[in-house]
Design an enzyme around this catalytic site. Structure first.
Site, PDB file in Angstrom:
ATOM      1  N   ASN A   9     -13.293  36.604  -2.087  1.00 33.99           N
ATOM      2  CA  ASN A   9     -14.051  36.160  -0.915  1.00 33.99           C
ATOM      3  C   ASN A   9     -14.957  37.320  -0.537  1.00 33.99           C
ATOM      4  O   ASN A   9     -14.502  38.299   0.042  1.00 33.99           O
ATOM      5  CB  ASN A   9     -13.075  35.810   0.223  1.00 33.99           C
ATOM      6  CG  ASN A   9     -13.799  35.492   1.526  1.00 33.99           C
ATOM      7  OD1 ASN A   9     -15.035  35.397   1.553  1.00 33.99           O
ATOM      8  ND2 ASN A   9     -13.041  35.342   2.604  1.00 33.99           N
ATOM      9  N   LYS A  11     -17.158  37.484   1.618  1.00 31.94           N
ATOM     10  CA  LYS A  11     -17.535  37.516   3.045  1.00 31.94           C
ATOM     11  C   LYS A  11     -19.043  37.757   3.153  1.00 31.94           C
ATOM     12  O   LYS A  11     -19.784  37.361   2.242  1.00 31.94           O
ATOM     13  CB  LYS A  11     -16.690  38.540   3.802  1.00 31.94           C
ATOM     14  CG  LYS A  11     -15.186  38.302   3.552  1.00 31.94           C
ATOM     15  CD  LYS A  11     -14.270  39.020   4.481  1.00 31.94           C
ATOM     16  CE  LYS A  11     -12.828  38.673   4.126  1.00 31.94           C
ATOM     17  NZ  LYS A  11     -11.854  39.268   5.061  1.00 31.94           N
ATOM     18  N   HIS A  95     -10.872  29.914   7.293  1.00 30.63           N
ATOM     19  CA  HIS A  95     -10.581  31.351   7.233  1.00 30.63           C
ATOM     20  C   HIS A  95     -10.400  31.872   8.660  1.00 30.63           C
ATOM     21  O   HIS A  95     -11.068  31.411   9.586  1.00 30.63           O
ATOM     22  CB  HIS A  95     -11.723  32.094   6.525  1.00 30.63           C
ATOM     23  CG  HIS A  95     -11.360  33.508   6.208  1.00 30.63           C
ATOM     24  ND1 HIS A  95     -11.407  34.498   7.151  1.00 30.63           N
ATOM     25  CD2 HIS A  95     -10.893  34.080   5.069  1.00 30.63           C
ATOM     26  CE1 HIS A  95     -10.988  35.630   6.595  1.00 30.63           C
ATOM     27  NE2 HIS A  95     -10.666  35.399   5.334  1.00 30.63           N
ATOM     28  N   GLU A  97     -11.451  34.379  10.083  1.00 31.19           N
ATOM     29  CA  GLU A  97     -12.679  34.861  10.718  1.00 31.19           C
ATOM     30  C   GLU A  97     -13.510  33.690  11.245  1.00 31.19           C
ATOM     31  O   GLU A  97     -14.196  33.809  12.265  1.00 31.19           O
ATOM     32  CB  GLU A  97     -13.470  35.729   9.715  1.00 31.19           C
ATOM     33  CG  GLU A  97     -12.778  37.074   9.513  1.00 31.19           C
ATOM     34  CD  GLU A  97     -12.903  37.667   8.117  1.00 31.19           C
ATOM     35  OE1 GLU A  97     -13.799  37.278   7.354  1.00 31.19           O
ATOM     36  OE2 GLU A  97     -12.076  38.544   7.790  1.00 31.19           O
ATOM     37  N   GLU A 167      -2.867  33.918   4.789  1.00 33.71           N
ATOM     38  CA  GLU A 167      -3.506  35.186   5.112  1.00 33.71           C
ATOM     39  C   GLU A 167      -3.077  35.632   6.500  1.00 33.71           C
ATOM     40  O   GLU A 167      -3.659  35.189   7.508  1.00 33.71           O
ATOM     41  CB  GLU A 167      -5.035  35.033   5.078  1.00 33.71           C
ATOM     42  CG  GLU A 167      -5.578  34.587   3.744  1.00 33.71           C
ATOM     43  CD  GLU A 167      -7.009  35.059   3.515  1.00 33.71           C
ATOM     44  OE1 GLU A 167      -7.259  35.593   2.432  1.00 33.71           O
ATOM     45  OE2 GLU A 167      -7.852  34.929   4.429  1.00 33.71           O
ATOM     46  N   GLY A 173      -8.220  43.050   5.917  1.00 34.72           N
ATOM     47  CA  GLY A 173      -9.156  44.159   6.085  1.00 34.72           C
ATOM     48  C   GLY A 173      -8.561  45.368   6.795  1.00 34.72           C
ATOM     49  O   GLY A 173      -9.271  46.255   7.230  1.00 34.72           O
ATOM     50  N   SER A 212      -5.496  42.374   2.287  1.00 35.14           N
ATOM     51  CA  SER A 212      -5.401  43.707   1.698  1.00 35.14           C
ATOM     52  C   SER A 212      -4.735  43.727   0.322  1.00 35.14           C
ATOM     53  O   SER A 212      -3.983  44.654   0.007  1.00 35.14           O
ATOM     54  CB  SER A 212      -4.693  44.679   2.665  1.00 35.14           C
ATOM     55  OG  SER A 212      -5.430  44.777   3.872  1.00 35.14           O
TER      56      SER A 212
HETATM   57  P1  13P Z   1      -9.094  41.771   2.583  1.00 32.25           P
HETATM   58  O1  13P Z   1      -8.656  41.612   1.154  1.00 32.25           O
HETATM   59  O2  13P Z   1     -10.355  42.575   2.734  1.00 32.25           O
HETATM   60  O3  13P Z   1      -7.981  42.195   3.470  1.00 32.25           O
HETATM   61  O4  13P Z   1      -9.517  40.303   3.081  1.00 32.25           O
HETATM   62  C1  13P Z   1      -8.644  39.253   2.872  1.00 32.25           C
HETATM   63  C2  13P Z   1      -9.356  38.000   3.168  1.00 32.25           C
HETATM   64  O5  13P Z   1      -9.697  37.722   4.300  1.00 32.25           O
HETATM   65  C3  13P Z   1      -9.659  37.108   2.031  1.00 32.25           C
HETATM   66  O6  13P Z   1     -10.125  35.875   2.486  1.00 32.25           O
END
Ligand code: 13P
Length: 253
Positions: A9, A11, A95, A97, A167, A173, A212
């Site tokens: 992903n 982002k 997601h 976010e 997640e 992150g 992560s």
């Molecule tokens: P990270 O791997 O940067 O923690 O992000 C995970 C994520 O949100 C994947 O959709």
């Protein structure tokens, strides 16, 4: 038998030049292996570029979101049919976010999930609890609510054409990964919740872990029975890391 899936992903990262460099590094390094799938989920404007570069490779592609509506006066919206036009295989929905920054509710996520299914895309439904929810002991209730919203709207059978990604919000992150035991417990809970409605769908459902994931912890996470691969954020932007994570999903030779 469920296979494994490693999906990046990206982002809101990348540009034409960096995407090209990243994909050109991934393509020769990731080889097709039975039972393992690979994908990258790119920002909308780059789907044409990604399609062009990945066509013919064993890496599939997808989007990070989609609009719940088919077409019409929805300024800024991107429909499932538009994603299908670019041969997207996947669309991430719900997601954390999108839920926290853009205010997407379980109801909106359920509509987006249904729109993806309708267009023949495979939705990657993200679920997961915040730190305060975990600390107050409501992780299972939160995850159940998020999955049930989709099962009630689309029916459990729709999960037969979907992927779920667990997640934990506190692990995204942050460099903090759920411990193998924490991840195992929630993955098993998700599978039990789906099995309560349909055992065969539950047994075949790929459930990814996200939060992560790095080359250094992927092998351990992917070896847990109910973990069927990963949804990778930051580490998917680094070719070397992503390739190493993909290899962790391959069966030992
Ligand atoms: P990270 O791997 O940067 O923690 O992000 C995970 C994520 O949100 C994947 O959709």
């Amino acid at each position: 038998m469920r296979g494994k899936l490693v999906a990046g992903n990206w982002k809101m990262n990348g540009n034409l030049a960096s995407n090209q460099a990243l994909l050109q590094a991934l393509i020769p390094a990731i080889s097709p292996i039975a039972g393992v799938k690979y994908a990258v989920c790119a920002p909308f404007p780059y789907l044409g570029q990604v399609q062009q570069l990945l066509r013919g490779s064993c890496i599939e592609w997808g989007a990070q979101d989609l609009c719940q509506f088919d077409h019409g006066a929805y300024t800024g919206g991107v429909s499932a049919a538009m994603l299908a036009d670019f041969n997207c295989r996947y669309a991430i929905v719900g997601h954390s976010e999108r839920r926290s920054v853009f205010g997407e509710t379980d109801e909106i996520v359920a509509l987006k999930f249904a729109a993806a299914i309708q267009a023949g895309l495979t939705p990657i439904l993200c679920v997961g609890e915040s730190l305060s929810e975990r600390e107050s002991g409501v992780t299972e209730a939160v995850v159940a609510r998020q999955i049930n919203a989709v099962m009630v709207h689309s029916g459990v059978a729709a999960l037969g054409r979907a992927v779920v990604a667990y997640e934990p919000v506190w692990a995204i992150g942050t460099g903090k990964t759920a411990t193998p035991e924490q991840a195992r417990a929630v993955h098993a809970f998700i599978r039990r919740s789906v099995a309560a409605r349909d055992e065969a769908i539950a047994a075949a459902l790929p459930i990814l872990y996200g939060g992560s994931v790095k080359a250094a912890n992927a092998a351990q996470l992917f070896s847990i029975p109910d973990i069927d691969g990963g949804l990778i954020g930051g580490a998917s932007l680094n070719a070397e890391e992503f390739i190493a994570i993909c290899r962790c999903a391959q069966p030992a030779a």
